[in-house]
Design a protein around this motif. Structure first.
Motif, PDB file in Angstrom:
ATOM      1  N   ASN B  22      84.800  31.886  37.568  1.00 35.07           N
ATOM      2  CA  ASN B  22      85.463  33.172  37.411  1.00 35.07           C
ATOM      3  C   ASN B  22      84.519  34.268  36.941  1.00 35.07           C
ATOM      4  N   CYS B  23      84.906  35.486  37.246  1.00 39.10           N
ATOM      5  CA  CYS B  23      84.115  36.655  36.870  1.00 39.10           C
ATOM      6  C   CYS B  23      85.075  37.821  36.639  1.00 39.10           C
ATOM      7  N   ALA B  24      84.908  38.492  35.512  1.00 38.71           N
ATOM      8  CA  ALA B  24      85.696  39.688  35.223  1.00 38.71           C
ATOM      9  C   ALA B  24      84.785  40.896  35.323  1.00 38.71           C
ATOM     10  N   TYR B  25      85.295  41.959  35.883  1.00 36.64           N
ATOM     11  CA  TYR B  25      84.504  43.179  35.942  1.00 36.64           C
ATOM     12  C   TYR B  25      85.329  44.329  35.384  1.00 36.64           C
ATOM     13  N   SER B  26      84.649  45.332  34.902  1.00 37.15           N
ATOM     14  CA  SER B  26      85.373  46.422  34.254  1.00 37.15           C
ATOM     15  C   SER B  26      85.223  47.762  34.971  1.00 37.15           C
ATOM     16  N   ASN B  27      84.314  47.829  35.948  1.00 33.56           N
ATOM     17  CA  ASN B  27      84.112  49.088  36.656  1.00 33.56           C
ATOM     18  C   ASN B  27      85.097  49.183  37.807  1.00 33.56           C
ATOM     19  N   SER B  28      86.114  49.984  37.649  1.00 39.66           N
ATOM     20  CA  SER B  28      87.140  50.097  38.675  1.00 39.66           C
ATOM     21  C   SER B  28      86.613  50.730  39.961  1.00 39.66           C
ATOM     22  N   ALA B  29      85.440  51.342  39.884  1.00 34.76           N
ATOM     23  CA  ALA B  29      84.843  51.951  41.074  1.00 34.76           C
ATOM     24  C   ALA B  29      84.049  50.954  41.910  1.00 34.76           C
ATOM     25  N   LYS B  71      91.002  43.237  37.998  1.00 34.36           N
ATOM     26  CA  LYS B  71      89.541  43.279  38.033  1.00 34.36           C
ATOM     27  C   LYS B  71      88.935  41.883  37.829  1.00 34.36           C
ATOM     28  N   HIS B  72      89.302  40.994  38.715  1.00 31.02           N
ATOM     29  CA  HIS B  72      88.874  39.609  38.593  1.00 31.02           C
ATOM     30  C   HIS B  72      88.361  39.099  39.934  1.00 31.02           C
ATOM     31  N   LEU B  73      87.298  38.339  39.853  1.00 30.89           N
ATOM     32  CA  LEU B  73      86.653  37.760  41.025  1.00 30.89           C
ATOM     33  C   LEU B  73      86.478  36.267  40.774  1.00 30.89           C
ATOM     34  N   SER B  74      86.709  35.448  41.774  1.00 29.25           N
ATOM     35  CA  SER B  74      86.463  34.025  41.590  1.00 29.25           C
ATOM     36  C   SER B  74      85.761  33.442  42.809  1.00 29.25           C
ATOM     37  N   LEU B  75      85.030  32.374  42.530  1.00 28.29           N
ATOM     38  CA  LEU B  75      84.352  31.617  43.580  1.00 28.29           C
ATOM     39  C   LEU B  75      84.912  30.214  43.550  1.00 28.29           C
ATOM     40  N   GLN B  76      85.459  29.775  44.661  1.00 26.79           N
ATOM     41  CA  GLN B  76      85.988  28.427  44.763  1.00 26.79           C
ATOM     42  C   GLN B  76      85.061  27.619  45.658  1.00 26.79           C
ATOM     43  N   ILE B  77      84.671  26.452  45.162  1.00 30.36           N
ATOM     44  CA  ILE B  77      83.834  25.539  45.933  1.00 30.36           C
ATOM     45  C   ILE B  77      84.653  24.288  46.195  1.00 30.36           C
ATOM     46  N   ALA B  78      84.866  23.983  47.450  1.00 28.65           N
ATOM     47  CA  ALA B  78      85.657  22.804  47.810  1.00 28.65           C
ATOM     48  C   ALA B  78      84.761  21.564  47.858  1.00 28.65           C
ATOM     49  N   ALA B  79      85.337  20.432  47.439  1.00 29.41           N
ATOM     50  CA  ALA B  79      84.631  19.146  47.515  1.00 29.41           C
ATOM     51  C   ALA B  79      83.213  19.274  46.962  1.00 29.41           C
ATOM     52  N   THR B  80      83.137  19.631  45.700  1.00 33.15           N
ATOM     53  CA  THR B  80      81.846  19.909  45.061  1.00 33.15           C
ATOM     54  C   THR B  80      80.905  18.720  45.166  1.00 33.15           C
ATOM     55  N   GLN B  81      79.652  19.024  45.473  1.00 31.33           N
ATOM     56  CA  GLN B  81      78.629  18.000  45.662  1.00 31.33           C
ATOM     57  C   GLN B  81      77.527  18.170  44.615  1.00 31.33           C
ATOM     58  N   PRO B  82      76.766  17.114  44.345  1.00 29.80           N
ATOM     59  CA  PRO B  82      75.664  17.236  43.372  1.00 29.80           C
ATOM     60  C   PRO B  82      74.711  18.390  43.695  1.00 29.80           C
ATOM     61  N   GLY B  83      74.522  18.673  44.975  1.00 34.11           N
ATOM     62  CA  GLY B  83      73.659  19.783  45.373  1.00 34.11           C
ATOM     63  C   GLY B  83      74.205  21.151  45.023  1.00 34.11           C
ATOM     64  N   ASP B  84      75.450  21.202  44.600  1.00 32.97           N
ATOM     65  CA  ASP B  84      76.042  22.478  44.172  1.00 32.97           C
ATOM     66  C   ASP B  84      75.685  22.797  42.724  1.00 32.97           C
ATOM     67  N   SER B  85      75.106  21.842  42.023  1.00 35.81           N
ATOM     68  CA  SER B  85      74.712  22.084  40.630  1.00 35.81           C
ATOM     69  C   SER B  85      73.684  23.204  40.575  1.00 35.81           C
ATOM     70  N   ALA B  86      74.015  24.245  39.831  1.00 34.29           N
ATOM     71  CA  ALA B  86      73.166  25.436  39.760  1.00 34.29           C
ATOM     72  C   ALA B  86      73.825  26.421  38.803  1.00 34.29           C
ATOM     73  N   VAL B  87      73.183  27.551  38.605  1.00 34.65           N
ATOM     74  CA  VAL B  87      73.801  28.662  37.886  1.00 34.65           C
ATOM     75  C   VAL B  87      74.322  29.646  38.929  1.00 34.65           C
ATOM     76  N   TYR B  88      75.553  30.088  38.742  1.00 33.95           N
ATOM     77  CA  TYR B  88      76.184  31.008  39.674  1.00 33.95           C
ATOM     78  C   TYR B  88      76.365  32.359  38.995  1.00 33.95           C
ATOM     79  N   PHE B  89      75.909  33.396  39.675  1.00 28.26           N
ATOM     80  CA  PHE B  89      76.029  34.760  39.171  1.00 28.26           C
ATOM     81  C   PHE B  89      76.925  35.565  40.095  1.00 28.26           C
ATOM     82  N   CYS B  90      77.809  36.338  39.503  1.00 25.02           N
ATOM     83  CA  CYS B  90      78.486  37.365  40.282  1.00 25.02           C
ATOM     84  C   CYS B  90      77.742  38.678  40.078  1.00 25.02           C
ATOM     85  N   ALA B  91      77.838  39.537  41.046  1.00 23.83           N
ATOM     86  CA  ALA B  91      77.226  40.858  40.955  1.00 23.83           C
ATOM     87  C   ALA B  91      78.166  41.860  41.606  1.00 23.83           C
ATOM     88  N   GLU B  92      78.176  43.055  41.059  1.00 23.69           N
ATOM     89  CA  GLU B  92      79.058  44.071  41.600  1.00 23.69           C
ATOM     90  C   GLU B  92      78.291  45.374  41.828  1.00 23.69           C
TER      91      GLU B  92
END
Lengths: 114, 111
Positions: B22-29, B71-92
């Motif tokens: 999940n990711c919350a953002y505050s800039n409505s623009a 003001k919410h953003l989410s990333l859903q990963i289906a059937a998560t695999q070991p190769g998905d291990s990482a740091v995930y960043f949202c950007a706006e």
């Protein structure tokens, strides 16, 4: 494949000894960025070039400078590295058009200070 | 000031489970949002993006949902695999070509 290439991948320098990090791109993007990233943190923008126009972030130390001699290359110069400058340095590119576009990142240069 | 933030710094899941970051953002623009994946020792890698005229976008095993009302953003990963291990960043981005990055969430996938 078009890409963003950073050299070297690992750089060790001495305290106070100038160091230059390199970035090249084959994407022909008009914007190039330099970020500093410390462990477990988001990338922090240092500055960027839009074509030849240099844009410095307000909190980027004077110790950090950049050059962009042409579209493909961009350099980060650290004039007198301190221990606090040890970090991963990321180069990124994007194309500036009428609508927002994602950035493309290189794999970074990890800088260590002795 | 306005910022982009993440609710969970670390998410641990079992291989095969679905993951939601999940990711919350505050800039409505803000009108453009990106998810990046950063593996250890590598640069951030583009995963998926979404513009504000959409509320859902799907890729291969990934889905991004945008709720502009809260003001919410989410990333859903289906059937998560070991190769998905990482740091995930949202950007706006909103009115600028310079993105604002969130703090990042570390995804750990257990075999």
């Amino acid at each position: 494949d078009a890409m963003v290439i950073q050299n070297p991948r690992y750089q060790v320098t001495q305290f106070g000894k100038p160091v230059t990090l390199s970035c090249s791109q084959t994407l022909n993007h008009n914007v190039m960025y330099w970020y500093q990233q410390k462990s477990s943190q988001a990338p922090k923008l240092l500055f960027h070039y839009y074509d030849k126009d240099f844009n410095n972030e307000a909190d980027t130390p004077d110790n950090f400078q950049s050059r962009r001699p042409n579209t493909s290359f961009c350099f980060l110069d650290i004039r007198s590295p301190g221990l606090g400058d040890a970090a991963m340095y990321l180069c990124a590119t994007s194309i500036r058009t009428g609508i927002a576009q994602p950035q493309h990142f290189g794999d970074g240069t990890r800088l260590s200070i002795l | 000031g306005e910022s982009v933030g993440l609710h969970l710094p670390t998410l641990s899941v079992q291989e095969g489970d679905n993951s939601i970051i999940n990711c919350a953002y505050s800039n409505s623009a803000s009108d453009y949002f990106i998810w990046y994946k950063q593996e250890s020792g590598k640069g951030p890698q583009f995963i998926i993006d979404i513009r504000s005229n959409m509320d859902k976008r799907q890729g291969q095993r990934v889905t991004v949902l945008l709720n502009k009302t809260v003001k919410h953003l989410s990333l859903q990963i289906a059937a998560t695999q070991p190769g998905d291990s990482a740091v995930y960043f949202c950007a706006e981005l909103g009115g600028s070509y310079i993105p604002t990055f969130g703090r990042g969430t570390s995804l750990i996938v257990h075999p």
